[in-house]
Motif scaffolding. Structure first.
Motif, PDB file in Angstrom:
ATOM      1  N   PRO A 183       0.836  -1.206   0.000  1.00 38.43           N
ATOM      2  CA  PRO A 183       0.000   0.000   0.000  1.00 38.43           C
ATOM      3  C   PRO A 183       0.871   1.257   0.000  1.00 38.43           C
ATOM      4  N   LEU A 184       0.323   2.300  -0.579  1.00 37.45           N
ATOM      5  CA  LEU A 184       1.094   3.527  -0.769  1.00 37.45           C
ATOM      6  C   LEU A 184       1.576   4.133   0.549  1.00 37.45           C
ATOM      7  N   GLU A 185       0.832   3.859   1.629  1.00 36.49           N
ATOM      8  CA  GLU A 185       1.255   4.493   2.896  1.00 36.49           C
ATOM      9  C   GLU A 185       2.672   4.071   3.291  1.00 36.49           C
ATOM     10  N   HIS A 186       3.129   2.928   2.796  1.00 34.05           N
ATOM     11  CA  HIS A 186       4.501   2.500   3.097  1.00 34.05           C
ATOM     12  C   HIS A 186       5.511   3.100   2.123  1.00 34.05           C
ATOM     13  N   ARG A 187       5.052   3.782   1.108  1.00 36.59           N
ATOM     14  CA  ARG A 187       5.938   4.253   0.025  1.00 36.59           C
ATOM     15  C   ARG A 187       6.097   5.767   0.011  1.00 36.59           C
TER      16      ARG A 187
END
Ligand SMILES: Cc1cc2nc3c(=O)[nH]c(=O)nc-3n(C[C@H](O)[C@H](O)[C@H](O)COP(=O)(O)O)c2cc1C
Length: 193
Positions: A183-187
Motif C-alpha cells: 500500500p502507498l502508505e509504506h511508500r
C-alpha cells in the motif's frame, strides 16, 4: 487535488498508468518496426541529465530469439534438456526488446544516473506499448549480464543489458493479475521540517 485529477474523465497518462499490467502470455502478433519507432520516439523523451542519451534498444525477432536462447544456455553451462528448456524461453514472445544501458563519458553525470535514464525509457516504452494494446512483460534472469549474452547482442565495452521487454498480442482469455504492491502508505513519507 488538482482539477484535472478530479474530473470524471481521468487524464490519459494517469489512466494509462493505472491500467498498465504485465502479460506473461502473449500471442504471435507484434508491433511493426514503424510502430516501435514511433513509441520509442516518445519513450526517449524521459528526463535525461545533460541529454547524454545513454541508452539504446535492440529488437529481436525470428531466429535472433533462438540465438539468444542458445547464448543463455551457454552462459548457464547447460547441456541436453536443461539447455533446451532455457533456450526456449525467448520464444515466448514474437518480439523481444533488449534494453541497453549505454553510458556516455561525463564528469557530471554518474553511471548510475545514466542507468536510471535507460530504465526510465524501458518503463515508458512498456507503458506506451500497453496503452497501444500490446502485451508486455519485462524479463531478466541470472545470465542477463553474462559474456555470452552480451556478445550475442553485439554490445560495446561498458554497455550493459537491463533485460528484455517481451512483447506480443494480448490473448482473448487473460490470466489473472494480482496486484502485489505494498500500500502507498509504506511508500510515501513527507518531511516538512
Ligand atoms: C527490471 C525488471 C526485471 C524483471 N524481470 C522479471 C523476470 O525475469 N521474470 C518475471 O516473472 N518478472 C520480471 N519482472 C516483473 C514483471 O515485469 C512484472 O512487472 C511483475 O510480474 C508485476 O506485474 P505487473 O507489472 O502486472 O504489476 C521484472 C520487472 C522489472 C522492472
Amino acid at each position: 487535488m488538482s482539477k484535472s485529477l478530479d474530473s470524471p474523465v481521468p487524464p490519459p497518462v494517469l489512466a494509462a498508468a493505472q491500467a498498465r499490467r504485465s502479460h506473461s502470455k502473449v500471442t504471435e502478433d507484434a508491433p511493426s518496426t514503424a510502430e516501435l519507432e514511433r513509441l520509442l520516439g516518445a519513450a526517449g523523451r524521459v528526463a535525461d541529465h545533460s541529454a547524454l542519451h545513454p541508452w539504446r534498444v535492440i529488437a529481436l525477432r525470428g531466429e535472433a530469439r533462438a540465438r539468444l536462447g542458445r547464448a543463455l544456455a551457454d552462459a548457464a553451462g547447460l547441456h541436453g534438456s536443461g539447455a533446451a528448456s532455457l533456450a526456449a524461453k525467448p520464444m515466448r514472445a514474437p518480439l523481444l526488446i533488449a534494453v541497453v544501458s549505454s553510458p556516455q563519458p561525463s564528469h557530471k553525470v554518474a553511471e548510475w544516473e545514466q542507468e536510471a535514464v535507460a530504465s526510465g525509457v524501458a518503463h515508458m516504452l512498456s507503458l506506451l506499448l500497453h496503452e497501444a494494446g500490446w502485451g508486455v512483460m519485462w524479463r531478466t534472469g541470472p545470465h542477463t549480464r553474462s559474456k555470452a549474452v552480451a556478445a550475442m547482442h553485439g554490445l560495446a565495452p561498458g554497455e550493459k543489458l537491463l533485460g528484455w521487454l517481451y512483447v506480443g498480442g494480448i490473448p482473448d482469455r487473460l490470466g489473472s493479475s494480482h496486484d502485489k504492491r505494498a500500500p502507498l502508505e509504506h511508500r510515501l513519507s513527507t518531511l516538512e521540517s
